[in-house]
Each structure stands twice: as C-alpha cells, then as structure tokens.
Write an enzyme that holds these catalytic residues in place. Structure first.
Site: not given
Ligand SMILES: *[C@@H]1O[C@H](CO)[C@@H](O)[C@H](O)[C@H]1NC(C)=O
Ligand SMILES: *[C@@H]1O[C@H](CO)[C@@H](O)[C@H](O)[C@H]1NC(C)=O
Ligand SMILES: *[C@@H]1O[C@H](CO)[C@@H](O)[C@H](O)[C@H]1NC(C)=O
Ligand SMILES: *[C@@H]1O[C@H](CO)[C@@H](O)[C@H](O)[C@H]1NC(C)=O
Ligand SMILES: *[C@@H]1O[C@H](CO)[C@@H](O)[C@H](O)[C@H]1NC(C)=O
Ligand SMILES: *[C@@H]1O[C@H](CO)[C@@H](O)[C@H](O)[C@H]1NC(C)=O
Ligand SMILES: *[C@@H]1O[C@H](CO)[C@@H](O)[C@H](O)[C@H]1NC(C)=O
Ligand SMILES: *[C@@H]1O[C@H](CO)[C@@H](O)[C@H](O)[C@H]1NC(C)=O
Length: 852
Positions: A194, A270, A635
């Site tokens: 990620d 994120h 996600s």
C-alpha cells in the site's frame, strides 16, 4: 483538392508519423517480464512442507538459486538490448522468476532513427497482419529472447478508495469489535502492499504488556528499512517489518521529496487506514477537531503488521507492487492485503493470466491468504477488477452507522443533510441570516463570472464580506463540482476567510442529486444532496428575501441554523451493497466475456469507515492535519476480510488459504438486519434493488460463524492450474508461459474448480459439476442437501444426504439441466444442513442459454 500523388504522399506521411510517434512514445516504458525456470520458492519436485500448505521457509531460501536467477536476468538483458537503452529495476526471484525493466533510449536522435527504420518494417507488418504498433522495439526484442515467457507493459496501480479526489471520499466508523478481545490475531503477520504506514499513530503503538514481541514468529523474517520520517524505532514490534519499493515510481515520474518519501512512511493516509482496520490496536480513541467519535479497533488487534510500501502520492506502478508481493511472500507473511491494483483489465492477456494475478497465484501457492479489493467502478455489470479464484475479492457495504445533520429554517422546517460538523453558534437554537452566495456577489468586483467564483463559493474575493459575515451562506453544487475542479476545502477556506457562521452546499436542479459523504469540517456546515430538499430551502429563502426590479436583494429576512452533525445514528436497513462497489459477473478478457467464476467473493464494511490517517494527507487536502479519516471504498472492505482471516488462521492454524476463504463464504449472511435479502444501491441515488451474488458474492462476512463452518471446499495450486487448463479456447502455451506449467491436468469444465460457489456462464443443455467437501469439525455430522434452482434450470444433487466423519471428505455431484433458455444469469443456492446445526450455503449463478 489534393492530387492522387499528393494524397498518397500525405497518407504515407500520416502512417509514418503515426507509427513513429507511437513507437517513440512506447519506447520509454516499464515492462514486467516473466522467465522460464523455477523461482526460489518453488524449485522442481517440491511439495508443501507444512500442513497448512506453506512451501517457503524464509530462513532457508537458497541463496545460490537466487543469485543464479539474478545473473540470468542480467545476461539476458545484456545480450538482447543495447547497453544504455534500458535499466533493470528489479529481479523477481522469490515466487516469480522475472524482472522489471525500464526502457530508456540512450540518445534521442539515434533512437528516433532506429524507431523510424523498425517502424517502416512494422508498416509492412501492419499492412499484412492488421497488427498494430504496440509491438514495440525493446518489448518486441524481449518477447523474442530465449527463455522469456511473458512481457507485459506496466499498467500502473491505484488505490481502491472512492471519490478520492478533493470533494468526497470518506468512510465511516465501522469499528465494531468483531476482532474480539485484545488477543485477537496474536502470532499472525498481515502484510500490506500500500502507501506505507504512519508509525507514530496510536493504532500502531507497541504495548509490551499486551503485545510481547513474540519469538513464536520464527517463520517470519522481515527487515526494517529506514528513511525520511521512518527511524529504526518505527519497527516497534507491532510493526514487525517495513520495506519500500520505489524503482518503478522513480523510473517513470519525478518524485516530489516533500510527499514521496523514500521510506516506508505513509504520506497519503491510505496505507495507515487499511493497516489499522485489519490490525490496529484495540480501544484507540478517535478524536477529530476536538470531537470524540468513539473507540477504534482493528479486526485482529494483536496481529502484527508487515509494511510493503509500493504506491506514492505522485505515482503507483505495478512494477513496485509485484516486487513488493514477491518480497512479502519471501518474508513469510500469513495474509496479504491488496487494497490496490490495476484499475482496468489487462489488454492482451486473459484476466487470469496477467502478471498481477499470476503473482497472487504464486503467493497462494506459497500458502498465503490473499485478499484484494473488488474495485470501485460499480454499480454497472462486469465492473470487478478482481478476477481470479485464488484471491478473495472484497465488495463493500454500508454499515448501520450514519451521521445525519440538519438545517433548521426560520419557519420551523427542518431539512436533513450530511456533515460531520458541530452546530452553528448557539447549538442550533440561535438563527442567523441566510444568504444565497449569488445574492452576495460584489456588485462591481473584477473576477471571472463563472460558477466556481460565484455560486460554488470557491473564491472569497467574489463575495461581499459585509453581506456574508456571520451569515449562513448557501453555495450551489454546480459545473465546477461536476468536473472535479471545485472542492469542499475551498468552500471552507472562503467561509473562514469571510467569517461565515456556516455554509450549506445544496444540490442543483440542473444536475440532480449528488453523493454526499460526511467529512469532518472544522467550521459549521452541511451538505444537502437532494434536489427535493434543496427546493424546500429555496422556496423559503425566496419567500423571505426582498428584491428590487433588477432582482437585486434589498432585504434579507430568511433565517437558519445548523444542528449538531457528529452524532452517529443507526439505520434500519443495513447492510446495503455500496453503489461504488464493483459488480460481477467476472470475465475472462477485455471484451468482458463472462467467466465461470463468482466475483466478488464476499461483502465487508467499506462505506464510511473510521481508521488511522496520516496528517500529511498528500492526496486529500481536506483531511490534512487529521489523525483519523472516514473513508469509503473496496479498499476499506479488504482489510476487514484480512483481519478476519487472521482470526480464523489463529483459531485453526492448520487451515490453508482456500479453507479460510471457504469458511468465510459458506457462512456469510444474505440478510440485512430486517431479515430481508441484502439490498444493493443502484446507479440513481437512493435506488435499491435486491442483491444477487454479482453484488455481494456469498454475502456479508459473519466472523463468528466462520470459525465453525462445518464443511469446507478447498483447492490447491494444482487445481488452479487445472482450472486454467479447462478454460474454453485457451492456448495451453499461454498458461505455460504465465505459470510454467504444462496442461497435463484439466478439470473438464472450469466450473469444477472446488470453490464454495458454482457459476456457469453458458449452460447449454446440461452440465454435471463436481464438488468435494471436508469435515473440519471434531464430530461426525449428517448433512441434508437441498437446492433452490436458478430460474430456467432443474438441478439434481447427489447424494441427497450423507454422514461425514471428522477430517473425512465427501464428493457431491450436481447436475444442471436447462428447462428454459433465459439468456441472462439467474441465481439459486445449495444448502447443506447439518445435524449439529452447521449450515453450508453455496450460491449458484447460471446462464441458461438453450435447452439442447
Ligand atoms: C533447507 O533447505 C534444504 C533444501 O530444500 C534442505 O535440504 C535443508 O534441510 C533445509 N535446512 C533447514 C535448516 O531447514
Ligand atoms: C511537492 O509537494 C508539495 C506539497 O504537496 C507542493 O507544495 C509542491 O508544489 C510540490 N512540488 C512539485 C514540484 O510538484
Ligand atoms: C458600480 O458600477 C456602476 C456602473 O458601472 C456605477 O453606477 C456604480 O456607482 C458602481 N457602484 C459602486 C459601489 O462602485
Ligand atoms: C470546470 O468547470 C468550470 C465551470 O464551468 C470551469 O471554469 C473550469 O474550467 C472547468 N475545469 C475543467 C478542468 O474542465
Ligand atoms: C510463449 O512464449 C514463447 C517463448 O517466448 C513464445 O514464442 C510464444 O509465442 C508464447 N506463447 C504465447 C501464447 O504467448
Ligand atoms: C506434462 O507434459 C509435459 C509435456 O507433455 C511433460 O514433459 C511433463 O513431464 C508432464 N508432467 C507431468 C507431471 O506429467
Ligand atoms: C439432465 O440431462 C442429462 C443429460 O442429458 C440427463 O441424463 C438427465 O436425465 C437430465 N435430468 C433431468 C432431471 O432432466
Ligand atoms: C424467477 O422468475 C420469476 C418470474 O419471472 C421472477 O419473479 C423471479 O424473481 C426469478 N427468480 C430468480 C431467482 O431469478
């Protein structure tokens, strides 16, 4: 008019020009190359060394084998490409034998010439072959080189959050404590490919008394790569390992050192969000703008985290992602979380055989559970970007929490909306002047008269401070929001600059309703996303606002207040499949011919999820400075599945990844909390329809039941290869090139892959399908088999009942016959009901094409 000769010349020129520019443009690119020959993890003639299917001992990899592979890659490049015309970025060696190369012309002039000459040859090819110019110099040379099996252009990799940019995008606090108590996940390592991690976040703090740095993890071998904002102390035991992969990003983009840190540090948010959802510490208070939203906890709060940063704020490449996966498996992660991936299907290979999917196949072969985001291109059909049966594709649902806000009008009417903001001063009891932004425009100001300046409140210089100060100002969702150039951040800036009491962003009848996600505003504000509600405000406003003959306002007497919007409410009909969540049917190629595989696999919370964030927030200016973010996307669903997989693995250490996936699927729930079939959001805002497996796979993840599924359907690597070899019209050479396997073994029909669902995308006459179940409980149990046949079919299941001892297996034969050609998918299910109350459910998705 051009003469014939001129015309011919002109056409020739055009062709050369087009070829030239195409070849020239293609010349600088990233390519992933797969080679013939075994990778380190899978030397010939090895079989899994552990009961749970693991093949790799990270402490005992053959260094000489790895060295040999790297040398062979270098040699191949040296003998195939001109020195200076390329740079090798990585050798993949652990689970994949291959490399990534950046083709970089050494000298523009010579390359142009070169391109010109080759392209002339290609012109002939084009004329004779109807080929095209994506057979490019370097890539073509590599494709023809001995030992090269597959060459794929890097399509890039993206984050699977929705509405990422600017305006929307947030997620909501799921944080149900499904992860159980504080021991949940102990001894399990979850790997995340990620944007990195924010190591100082409390969700990743190391608590010695809770989280003794365990020596049990002898099979894990990571590293702690350091760099900007990521000192050695960042690997604190909770974060057990952290690496970053940047060669691909650095090759194709100019990185910005103030956001693209060359370290595992997460400047986006994120990666931290995803990691904390799966494995964040339990009981971390979520405080944003001084408001306490509750306690946060990961699904498996005691699992350990291994970070593989491969996506940067500026760019993400498949090159870095594949390298990260190769390393994660070599390190020995138990679970691999991919809330990232290519955003579109591969152009010229079957969906299952692109390098990203092949890397996941080998991860699975090494005994690692792989979960990936299903994609955010819903709700249209065949929008999934998760294709392969060896990875679990997570769809996203809303949860039962929402954050309603409201606007109180001077006439007592209350209009509902969305906004994570506190009330206007006075707690919603004091009313303030209500002003439409277009009525507050500086009459003689010099600024462009465009929607962003005027009705969208994007620029403070357009508004008259005397009119808007201490007022509640109505801004209208208009052209700038529609094309993504206007932002909520800019409204907030305008409001702060000019001293609004609050703002209201209303829907515009010309554009219809918009999608509003709660964002934490630090000033009072509310979004009114429906035209109907906007109309109520507009009617009241016009009634109370006096204008002169030219329409200019002479007196504002409309009044309003904004109420508290940060208190969670719990809705009735939940979960629902989120609109953005990508839908099946799965497909086999870029033409979207359907595949005999169910996608997505499972539904998990992915709408408005609170989790850890990075205050730098390089891609979401509106969340800058915050430690928590509320985000939506598949996600966000993905790490819920990863965390639950960790719990299942901890509870049943001998389970293979396909057993874990099966347990999740057969125990998932199809029903919402009203007891009705889960609904899915359609393309028009507010529309809901009953879900099918193409919306939610097997249904909503039910962790408690998944611990004791009764029976499991399991498949191993050989079965996946057999599945590939059973695909209709597949060239075995393609499979050989992608996997290194000969097609000696086929399943007869791809629907025979032993997964906990049956999908037949073209049922002509009849089809017999086989499944094998295994009893994973400690007692013998008798199961009754029943079928709810899809429309247009009859289904016969044999045997009608069976008794199965612990660890025993039982074959099931399922005969599908078409009774009516329907021409579209219809759905049903098989239910195996055990005498000890285990219920095993498998969804059927069948397209009955013709009776014969
Ligand atoms: C390491 O692997 C080799 C070859 O697979 C094997 O023969 C050897 O016993 C292993 N060593 C250890 C310590 O596991
Ligand atoms: C680099 O990022 C910073 C922070 O986002 C930004 O202010 C700056 O303009 C960027 N520089 C370049 C060259 O894009
Ligand atoms: C604005 O412009 C108009 C005409 O150009 C002029 O008559 C008026 O006085 C101006 N008003 C102000 C406040 O400057
Ligand atoms: C978006 O729309 C606004 C308003 O019409 C316009 O000013 C702006 O240039 C547009 N931006 C883009 C990127 O199209
Ligand atoms: C497989 O690889 C070989 C060797 O590079 C190549 O000649 C062949 O065209 C490839 N086959 C397919 C179907 O891609
Ligand atoms: C599969 O077939 C290939 C070529 O036909 C052969 O070389 C190989 O030994 C076979 N493998 C097995 C496991 O039978
Ligand atoms: C289904 O089709 C098979 C093969 O044609 C046939 O043997 C079987 O009797 C059929 N079953 C039913 C219930 O029609
Ligand atoms: C089957 O067909 C009936 C009638 O056309 C329809 O009402 C029903 O929804 C269909 N069921 C499924 C599972 O597709």
């Amino acid at each position: 008019m051009l003469s014939m000769e001129e015309m011919a010349w002109f056409q020739a020129f055009l062709i050369i020009f087009v070829l030239f520019s195409a070849c020239f443009a293609e010349e600088r690119a990233l390519y992933l190359v797969m080679m013939e020959g075994d990778s380190v993890a899978f030397p010939s003639n090895t079989s899994p060394s552990h009961e749970d299917g693991r093949t790799l001992d990270p402490h005992n990899v053959s260094k000489s084998h790895a060295k040999r592979l790297v040398e062979s890659h270098n040699q191949l490049l040296q003998s195939t490409l001109e020195t200076g015309s390329y740079s090798k970025l990585y050798s993949f060696k652990h689970i994949v034998n291959g490399f990534a190369v950046h083709t970089t012309p050494s000298q523009v002039l010579s390359v142009s010439l070169h391109a010109y000459i080759i392209c002339e040859k290609m012109e002939q090819k084009i004329n004779t072959n109807h080929g095209n110019c994506n057979m490019v110099l370097q890539a073509e040379k590599l494709k023809c080189a001995p030992g090269v099996n597959l060459v794929e252009r890097d399509r890039g990799a993206r984050l699977m959050t929705t509405y990422t940019p600017k305006f929307l995008g947030l997620r909501k606090g799921v944080w149900t404590q499904e992860g159980g108590d504080r021991n949940a996940g102990e001894g399990i390592v979850i790997g995340f490919v990620d944007t990195g991690i924010n190591p100082t976040h409390p969700s990743f703090a190391y608590h010695p008394h809770l989280n003794p740095f365990t020596s049990k993890l002898s099979r894990f071998s990571g590293a702690c790569e350091t760099g900007p904002r990521f000192p050695l102390s960042s690997c604190n035991g909770k974060i057990i390992s952290a690496r970053f992969f940047s060669a691909g990003a650095q090759a194709i983009a100019t990185l910005n050192s103030s956001v693209d840190f060359l370290s595992p540090f997460d400047a986006v948010g994120h990666g931290s969000h995803v990691a904390s959802t799966a494995a964040g510490n339990a009981g971390v208070p979520v405080v944003v703008n001084g408001f306490f939203y509750g306690l946060a906890s990961g699904m498996a709060p005691r699992a350990q985290i291994a970070i593989y940063k491969a996506i940067y704020p500026t760019v993400g490449t498949l090159t870095d992602v594949v390298s990260a996966i190769d390393q994660a498996i070599a390190d020995g992660v138990d679970i691999l979380t991919l809330s990232i991936g290519p955003d579109e299907p591969p152009e010229d290979s079957p969906t299952f055989l692109n390098i990203f999917d092949i890397a996941m196949l080998f991860a699975r072969r090494a005994g690692v559970f792989v979960v990936q985001a299903a994609g955010n291109q819903g709700p249209g059909p065949s929008s999934v970007v998760s294709y392969s049966p060896w990875a679990v594709g997570a769809a996203a649902s809303s949860t039962d929490r929402n954050f309603p806000g409201s606007l109180i009008l001077g006439n007592g009417q209350k209009v509902g909306g969305v906004g994570l903001s506190g009330p206007s001063f006075g707690g919603g009891l004091f009313l303030y002047k209500l002003v439409l932004a277009t009525d507050a425009v500086k009459r003689n100001g010099t600024f462009p008269r465009t929607p962003p300046y005027i009705e969208e409140c994007q620029y403070p210089e357009a508004l008259d401070p005397n009119v808007v100060k201490h007022s509640i100002v109505i801004c209208i969702f208009s052209a700038g929001f529609l094309n993504g150039s206007s932002t909520l951040t800019a409204i907030i800036d305008t409001a702060e600059t000019l001293g609004f009491m609050g703002f209201v962003l209303v829907a515009n009848p010309n554009y219809g309703d918009f999608i509003a996600e709660p964002l934490p505003f630090d000033i009072s504000g509310i979004l009114i996303p429906t035209v109907a509600s906007a109309q109520v405000i507009s009617n009241y406003y016009e009634q109370k606002t006096y204008r002169d003959g030219k329409g200019l306002v002479t007196r504002f007497t409309a009044r309003a207040a904004i109420e508290e919007g940060r208190i969670a409410c719990f809705k009735d009909q939940v979960p629902t499949v989120s609109r953005f969540s990508s839908r099946g049917p799965d497909f086999i190629d870029v033409k979207r011919n359907p595949a005999d595989v169910l996608k997505p696999d499972i539904l998990a919370p992915g709408h408005q999820v609170w989790a850890a964030w990075s205050p730098i927030s390089a891609l979401e200016p509106i969340l800058m400075g915050y430690n928590f973010g509320l985000l939506s996307g598949t996600s966000m669903a993905t790490p819920h599945v990863a965390g639950i997989a960790a719990l299942l693995k901890q509870y049943n250490p001998s389970w293979t990844p396909s057993m874990i996936a099966s347990a999740m699927a057969t125990t998932a729930s199809k029903y919402d909390n009203d007891g009705d079939l889960i609904k899915a959001e359609g393309s028009s805002i507010g529309s809901l329809y009953p879900s099918t497996p193409f919306d939610f796979g097997s249904g909503l993840l039910s962790p408690k039941r998944a611990l004791h599924p009764g029976l499991v359907f399991s498949s191993e690597y050989e079965d996946y290869v057999g599945f590939l070899c059973s695909l209709p019209d597949i060239d075995p050479a393609m499979i050989r090139n992608a996997t290194g396997e000969w097609c000696n073994y086929s399943l007869g029909h791809p629907a025979n892959l032993n997964v906990p669902s049956i999908t037949i995308s073209s049922l002509i006459g009849s089809q017999l399908v086989q499944r094998t179940v295994k009893n994973v409980e400690s007692k013998a149990e008798t199961y009754l088999c029943s079928v709810l046949p899809p429309n247009g079919t009859v289904v016969n299941l044999y045997p009608p009942w069976f008794t199965i001892a612990p660890q025993e297996t039982q074959d099931l034969y399922i005969q599908f016959n078409v009774t009516e050609a329907i021409g579209e998918f219809s759905f049903g299910e098989i239910i195996l009901t055990g005498s000890l109350n285990h219920v095993v459910r498998i969804p059927l998705s069948i397209l009955p094409v013709s009776v014969f």
